[in-house]
Scaffold this active site. Structure first.
Site, PDB file in Angstrom:
ATOM      1  N   HIS A 245      24.506 -36.722  -7.684  1.00 22.58           N
ATOM      2  CA  HIS A 245      24.687 -37.970  -6.921  1.00 22.58           C
ATOM      3  C   HIS A 245      26.170 -38.236  -6.687  1.00 22.58           C
ATOM      4  O   HIS A 245      26.586 -38.614  -5.598  1.00 22.58           O
ATOM      5  CB  HIS A 245      24.063 -39.143  -7.697  1.00 22.58           C
TER       6      HIS A 245
ATOM      7  N   ASP B  56      23.470 -46.618  -5.320  1.00 20.89           N
ATOM      8  CA  ASP B  56      22.583 -45.470  -5.474  1.00 20.89           C
ATOM      9  C   ASP B  56      21.187 -45.991  -5.825  1.00 20.89           C
ATOM     10  O   ASP B  56      20.980 -47.212  -5.853  1.00 20.89           O
ATOM     11  CB  ASP B  56      23.159 -44.595  -6.615  1.00 20.89           C
TER      12      ASP B  56
HETATM   13  C1  LIG Z   1      20.132 -35.633  -5.760  1.00 20.07           C
HETATM   14  C2  LIG Z   1      19.932 -34.493  -6.731  1.00 20.07           C
HETATM   15  O1  LIG Z   1      20.608 -33.385  -6.266  1.00 20.07           O
HETATM   16  C3  LIG Z   1      20.493 -32.352  -7.190  1.00 20.07           C
HETATM   17  O2  LIG Z   1      21.223 -31.423  -6.681  1.00 20.07           O
HETATM   18  P1  LIG Z   1      22.047 -30.430  -7.654  1.00 20.07           P
HETATM   19  O3  LIG Z   1      23.248 -31.112  -8.110  1.00 20.07           O
HETATM   20  O4  LIG Z   1      21.099 -29.851  -8.618  1.00 20.07           O
HETATM   21  O5  LIG Z   1      22.360 -29.345  -6.657  1.00 20.07           O
HETATM   22  P2  LIG Z   1      22.951 -29.517  -5.309  1.00 20.07           P
HETATM   23  O6  LIG Z   1      22.417 -30.711  -4.614  1.00 20.07           O
HETATM   24  O7  LIG Z   1      22.628 -28.228  -4.740  1.00 20.07           O
HETATM   25  O8  LIG Z   1      24.501 -29.793  -5.514  1.00 20.07           O
HETATM   26  C4  LIG Z   1      25.204 -29.199  -6.562  1.00 20.07           C
HETATM   27  C5  LIG Z   1      26.657 -29.159  -6.140  1.00 20.07           C
HETATM   28  O9  LIG Z   1      27.386 -28.631  -7.215  1.00 20.07           O
HETATM   29  C6  LIG Z   1      27.919 -27.354  -6.888  1.00 20.07           C
HETATM   30  N1  LIG Z   1      27.646 -26.425  -8.004  1.00 20.07           N
HETATM   31  C7  LIG Z   1      26.465 -26.496  -8.666  1.00 20.07           C
HETATM   32  C8  LIG Z   1      26.251 -25.641  -9.734  1.00 20.07           C
HETATM   33  C9  LIG Z   1      27.257 -24.725 -10.114  1.00 20.07           C
HETATM   34  O10 LIG Z   1      27.135 -23.943 -11.076  1.00 20.07           O
HETATM   35  N2  LIG Z   1      28.417 -24.693  -9.404  1.00 20.07           N
HETATM   36  C10 LIG Z   1      28.633 -25.525  -8.352  1.00 20.07           C
HETATM   37  O11 LIG Z   1      29.692 -25.469  -7.733  1.00 20.07           O
HETATM   38  C11 LIG Z   1      27.225 -26.912  -5.613  1.00 20.07           C
HETATM   39  O12 LIG Z   1      28.123 -26.140  -4.839  1.00 20.07           O
HETATM   40  C12 LIG Z   1      26.859 -28.229  -4.973  1.00 20.07           C
HETATM   41  O13 LIG Z   1      27.921 -28.681  -4.159  1.00 20.07           O
HETATM   42  C13 LIG Z   1      19.072 -31.806  -7.322  1.00 20.07           C
HETATM   43  O14 LIG Z   1      18.620 -31.294  -6.073  1.00 20.07           O
HETATM   44  C14 LIG Z   1      18.215 -32.940  -7.718  1.00 20.07           C
HETATM   45  O15 LIG Z   1      16.840 -32.563  -7.555  1.00 20.07           O
HETATM   46  C15 LIG Z   1      18.457 -34.157  -6.850  1.00 20.07           C
HETATM   47  O16 LIG Z   1      17.821 -35.234  -7.467  1.00 20.07           O
END
Ligand SMILES: C[C@@H]1O[C@H](OP(=O)(O)OP(=O)(O)OC[C@H]2O[C@@H](n3ccc(=O)[nH]c3=O)[C@H](O)[C@@H]2O)[C@H](O)[C@H](O)[C@H]1O
Length: 464
Positions: free
Chosen positions: A21, A118
């Site tokens: 979020h 949110d």
């Molecule tokens: C609302 C919430 O969003 C969540 O999203 P989550 O944070 O899991 O993943 P992304 O939305 O893909 O976002 C994750 C963000 O972190 C970055 N990243 C992630 C993991 C890592 O190892 N390295 C990175 O750089 C990635 O590049 C992206 O920008 C889930 O869907 C959930 O179901 C939902 O409720």
């Protein structure tokens, strides 16, 4: 203190304490501050170093630390869900609800034009309006999630909806590729309607927050989700500001040597990057079948697996990975537990396939790169994001799932990867790759993406 003129709009950003979020709120803040708005960003102290790594700290931007009030059973000093067990994450909402006096004082001092809230802060619109301050409910979820799950047409009154109710779209839902949810997905959606320890559940929080706020903001655009945005507008009967998909800036810096060196061993576009965002976890059977499925493809792969707070990742990997698997794939597979530089890995020319959880930010990041999308959603909004990307947008394939429990086997993984990586001259691969190219151009068109923000700012000024 009187408000400044609408030309110097001041917005207060108040994301939930989870990086899935916080990250979209940061992305939106950066775009608004670059257009001259004053942005105040609220979060707990432990989150601020990571926020600072991506929030543009121009003179018109400030980060204001706020403290999470103590709640029995929630250890002090934990500032985001990434440090919490699922039960603690439920108690976190209780702590957020205890923030009202602190937030009221802050609002009186800052007197912003808008507070962007949110899903959890359902109490804030009323508190803000008593101070003459307007609120925008910023949904970090896609419009399909809002349209399928949290519109007033979904309101179950004082009953609990059934799995069958949630497997069907709400009354009035538009005719699109999304016509139903599988049983295991509908069962997962029930979570929204459950309340914990007598606290309001997620559906109640969202519906109260959305009905009390001045306007909604959704991280999407008409081009990608028009029917769902229109349905939300009809249902909520209030302005919906579209931020656009908030495509992240191209990654700066270099990929760490260990990743770059390993990836350089493989032909262009041959590697599968398999990752599940910041806080999505697989169970033992899913890890086993996914690993064996990646092995079956014969392609090189990076498998990133995270585990809930409180367990040791290495122990979990040793326990769940198939016997002999690491030895068999040692020349072409890496298994990693923990944070990875996702943007840089996706941009690497050796990566040709992105197998992911269908987190909305990650899907956008996959689309702006040249990796084919294989979708393995595991909870909540991910199921619906996956349907839109594989269906309406036709930019990826979903791993086949058993209706009752969502089970997938190694052959289902292998089949989905082969469809987009080996059967290039056949359908559906041909049309998927051309759709992907079209959406990549759309998302990388700076003029189009920038217009979402300038249009949004115009609407904010009209509402101020
Ligand atoms: C609302 C919430 O969003 C969540 O999203 P989550 O944070 O899991 O993943 P992304 O939305 O893909 O976002 C994750 C963000 O972190 C970055 N990243 C992630 C993991 C890592 O190892 N390295 C990175 O750089 C990635 O590049 C992206 O920008 C889930 O869907 C959930 O179901 C939902 O409720």
């Amino acid at each position: 203190m009187g408000k400044q003129s609408a030309d110097e709009l001041h917005v207060l950003m108040f994301p939930y304490f989870a990086f899935g979020h916080i990250s979209p709120f940061v992305q939106l803040s950066n775009r608004l501050s670059l257009h001259g708005l004053r942005v105040s960003f609220l979060s707990a102290p432990g989150n601020i170093p990571r926020i600072k790594s991506s929030l543009l700290l121009t003179p018109n931007v400030e980060i204001i630390p706020i403290s999470l009030p103590p709640v029995e059973g929630l250890p002090p000093g934990l500032d985001s869900t990434s440090e919490m067990t699922p039960h603690m994450a439920e108690l976190l909402k209780k702590s957020v609800d205890l923030m009202q006096p602190q937030i009221k004082t802050l609002l009186s001092q800052l007197n912003p034009h808008f507070v962007f809230i949110d899903f959890a802060q359902y109490w804030l619109p009323k508190l803000a309006s008593e101070l003459g301050i307007k609120t925008v409910f910023f949904s970090v979820f896609s419009a399909i999630s809002g349209a399928f799950l949290t519109v007033p047409a979904r309101d179950p009154g004082d009953k609990m909806p059934t799995v069958e109710d949630l497997s069907k779209p709400p009354i009035g839902f538009p005719l699109t590729s999304v016509t139903y949810a599988q049983t295991f997905q509908a069962r997962d959606f029930l979570y929204l309607f459950k309340s914990f320890d007598g606290n309001p559940g997620a559906y109640h929080r969202v519906s109260e927050g959305m009905s009390g706020c001045t306007a909604l903001a959704v991280k999407t655009c008409h081009e990608m989700e028009g029917p769902y945005v229109d349905f939300m507008k009809t249902e909520h009967q209030k302005p919906i500001l579209l931020t656009g998909p908030l495509v992240p800036e191209p990654p700066t810096g270099e990929l760490e040597e260990k990743w770059a060196q390993w990836l350089s061993k493989f032909p262009s576009g041959s590697v599968i990057f398999c990752s599940f965002g910041s806080e999505t976890f697989l169970d033992d059977s899913q890890i086993e079948e996914l690993a064996l499925g990646l092995e079956l493809t014969g392609l090189p792969f990076i498998l990133v697996l995270k585990f809930p707070a409180g367990v040791d990742p290495q122990t979990e990997l040793n326990r769940t990975l198939p016997k002999g698997f690491l030895e068999r794939v040692k020349d072409r597979g890496i298994v990693h537990s923990g944070w990875v530089p996702q943007l840089l890995i996706l941009a690497n020319s050796s990566v040709g396939c992105y197998l992911c959880h269908s987190g909305f930010s990650s899907l956008i990041e996959g689309l702006v790169n040249d990796c084919q999308l294989v979708l393995l959603p595991l909870k909540g909004d991910q199921y619906l994001n996956s349907k839109v990307f594989a269906g309406d947008l036709n930019v990826g394939v979903e791993v086949k799932r058993r209706d009752e429990d969502g089970y997938f086997g190694k052959d289902d993984i292998n089949e989905a990867v082969r469809k987009v990586m080996m059967e290039i001259e056949k359908e559906p691969c041909k049309s998927i790759r051309s759709s992907h190219k079209k959406w990549k151009e759309f998302l990388l068109n700076k003029e189009i993406q920038n217009k979402f923000i300038t249009d949004m700012i115009k609407e904010l000024k009209a509402l101020a």
